[in-house]
Design a protein around this motif. Structure first.
Motif, PDB file in Angstrom:
ATOM      1  N   GLN A  81       0.831  -1.212   0.000  1.00  0.00           N
ATOM      2  CA  GLN A  81       0.000   0.000   0.000  1.00  0.00           C
ATOM      3  C   GLN A  81       0.859   1.253   0.000  1.00  0.00           C
ATOM      4  O   GLN A  81       0.542   2.247  -0.662  1.00  0.00           O
ATOM      5  CB  GLN A  81      -0.928  -0.016   1.217  1.00  0.00           C
ATOM      6  N   ASP A  82       1.983   1.223   0.766  1.00  0.00           N
ATOM      7  CA  ASP A  82       2.887   2.374   0.782  1.00  0.00           C
ATOM      8  C   ASP A  82       3.436   2.661  -0.611  1.00  0.00           C
ATOM      9  O   ASP A  82       3.545   3.824  -1.028  1.00  0.00           O
ATOM     10  CB  ASP A  82       4.050   2.127   1.753  1.00  0.00           C
ATOM     11  N   LYS A  83       3.815   1.587  -1.316  1.00  0.00           N
ATOM     12  CA  LYS A  83       4.320   1.768  -2.674  1.00  0.00           C
ATOM     13  C   LYS A  83       3.252   2.375  -3.574  1.00  0.00           C
ATOM     14  O   LYS A  83       3.539   3.271  -4.379  1.00  0.00           O
ATOM     15  CB  LYS A  83       4.789   0.430  -3.239  1.00  0.00           C
ATOM     16  N   LYS A  84       2.017   1.871  -3.407  1.00  0.00           N
ATOM     17  CA  LYS A  84       0.923   2.424  -4.204  1.00  0.00           C
ATOM     18  C   LYS A  84       0.694   3.887  -3.863  1.00  0.00           C
ATOM     19  O   LYS A  84       0.485   4.730  -4.751  1.00  0.00           O
ATOM     20  CB  LYS A  84      -0.357   1.618  -3.969  1.00  0.00           C
ATOM     21  N   ILE A  85       0.737   4.201  -2.565  1.00  0.00           N
ATOM     22  CA  ILE A  85       0.542   5.592  -2.133  1.00  0.00           C
ATOM     23  C   ILE A  85       1.665   6.481  -2.659  1.00  0.00           C
ATOM     24  O   ILE A  85       1.436   7.600  -3.138  1.00  0.00           O
ATOM     25  CB  ILE A  85       0.459   5.665  -0.595  1.00  0.00           C
ATOM     26  N   LEU A  89       1.316   9.585  -5.014  1.00  0.00           N
ATOM     27  CA  LEU A  89       1.860  10.894  -4.667  1.00  0.00           C
ATOM     28  C   LEU A  89       2.752  11.426  -5.781  1.00  0.00           C
ATOM     29  O   LEU A  89       2.716  12.618  -6.109  1.00  0.00           O
ATOM     30  CB  LEU A  89       2.653  10.807  -3.353  1.00  0.00           C
ATOM     31  N   ARG A  90       3.575  10.525  -6.352  1.00  0.00           N
ATOM     32  CA  ARG A  90       4.417  10.949  -7.479  1.00  0.00           C
ATOM     33  C   ARG A  90       3.557  11.393  -8.653  1.00  0.00           C
ATOM     34  O   ARG A  90       3.852  12.407  -9.305  1.00  0.00           O
ATOM     35  CB  ARG A  90       5.344   9.809  -7.888  1.00  0.00           C
ATOM     36  N   ASP A  91       2.496  10.611  -8.900  1.00  0.00           N
ATOM     37  CA  ASP A  91       1.586  10.986  -9.992  1.00  0.00           C
ATOM     38  C   ASP A  91       0.931  12.329  -9.711  1.00  0.00           C
ATOM     39  O   ASP A  91       0.793  13.174 -10.615  1.00  0.00           O
ATOM     40  CB  ASP A  91       0.514   9.908 -10.178  1.00  0.00           C
ATOM     41  N   LEU A  92       0.516  12.521  -8.441  1.00  0.00           N
ATOM     42  CA  LEU A  92      -0.105  13.787  -8.065  1.00  0.00           C
ATOM     43  C   LEU A  92       0.879  14.933  -8.202  1.00  0.00           C
ATOM     44  O   LEU A  92       0.528  16.024  -8.675  1.00  0.00           O
ATOM     45  CB  LEU A  92      -0.631  13.712  -6.628  1.00  0.00           C
ATOM     46  N   ASN A  93       2.142  14.706  -7.777  1.00  0.00           N
ATOM     47  CA  ASN A  93       3.159  15.744  -7.907  1.00  0.00           C
ATOM     48  C   ASN A  93       3.390  16.100  -9.365  1.00  0.00           C
ATOM     49  O   ASN A  93       3.511  17.276  -9.731  1.00  0.00           O
ATOM     50  CB  ASN A  93       4.471  15.292  -7.261  1.00  0.00           C
ATOM     51  N   THR A  94       3.458  15.044 -10.196  1.00  0.00           N
ATOM     52  CA  THR A  94       3.635  15.281 -11.628  1.00  0.00           C
ATOM     53  C   THR A  94       2.464  16.063 -12.190  1.00  0.00           C
ATOM     54  O   THR A  94       2.644  17.038 -12.944  1.00  0.00           O
ATOM     55  CB  THR A  94       3.777  13.938 -12.370  1.00  0.00           C
TER      56      THR A  94
END
Length: 255
Positions: A81-85, A89-94
């Protein structure tokens, strides 16, 4: 007879012997019971207790093992789940960076549009409507009929958003001169009301950058010539004359 007696005696001895053996056996049984009660049973109880403890310990180990397995599964699940989160988060940052980039681009476009609008507004302000007309690169109003004194001419120009004309160079003067009526005089903004023989522009409060008085003008004839006109008899060159004279006037748009 003797034989019978011997047999009876033997039988009595056997009976007494058996009773003794029986009593001895009972005593041994009693001793065994006491021994078991005092020694063996406590040992057995301790052993049973130890066995129960071992069983409890094994049960606890089994529970602990199950807990560890469950904990490991949970850790793996949380790690996943952490990896997914983290990926989200990376996708959101992008996505946020892309949105911010677009906002900046749109902001620059808006700024450019505002600049264009401001420039257009400034240009619009520099392009007056009637009664002004474009002569050369600037806008003027040349009165064709109403004659007023110099102060009235100053006021008339102010009302329509201008000032009495002040020429910047010969080219500007020549462009205006070609629009003037023959035989008509026109007020311009030069005067020496503040200090005699020091003509200044009423629009700027400074000495003019251009003048074309024809000698002997300005001469303050009669001591009352403090305002400047374009005098038709001199070919519309500059001349000082009383400010109370009534004549036409020329306004220059004030931008």
């Amino acid at each position: 007879m003797n034989t019978l007696f011997v047999c009876l005696l033997a039988s009595v001895l056997v009976v007494y012997g058996c009773e003794d053996n029986l009593q001895e056996s009972k005593q041994q049984d009693t001793n065994c019971v006491n021994y078991c009660s005092n020694i063996i049973y406590p040992v057995l109880n301790v052993t049973k207790t130890l066995q129960n403890q071992v069983n409890d310990f094994n049960h606890q180990n089994k529970c602990l093992s199950q807990f560890e397995n469950t904990n490991k599964l949970m850790e793996e699940k949380f790690a996943s789940q952490d990896k997914k989160i983290e990926q989200k988060l990376r996708d959101l940052n992008t996505t946020s960076e892309q949105i911010m980039h677009q906002i900046k681009l749109q902001g620059k476009q808006v700024e450019q549009q505002l600049e264009h609008l401001q420039k257009a507004e400034e240009v619009k302000k520099q392009i007056p409507g009637p009664p002004y007309q474009q002569i050369g690169s600037k806008y003027y109003y040349i009165e064709e009929s109403e004659e007023v004194n110099w102060f009235g001419a100053v006021n008339k120009c102010l009302i329509i958003g201008g000032n009495l004309v002040s020429f910047e160079n010969q080219d500007e003067f020549n462009a205006i001169k070609g629009k003037l009526q023959a035989g008509k005089d026109y007020w311009i903004d030069l005067n020496d009301l503040a200090e005699k023989k020091k003509f200044i522009s009423v629009a700027t409060g400074k000495k003019p950058t251009y003048s074309n008085f024809k000698s002997p003008e300005p001469n303050n004839n009669g001591g009352d010539e403090h305002c400047v006109e374009l005098y038709s008899e001199l070919g519309h060159l500059m001349n000082d004359t009383p400010c109370s004279m009534k004549q036409l006037f020329i306004c220059k748009f004030r931008n």
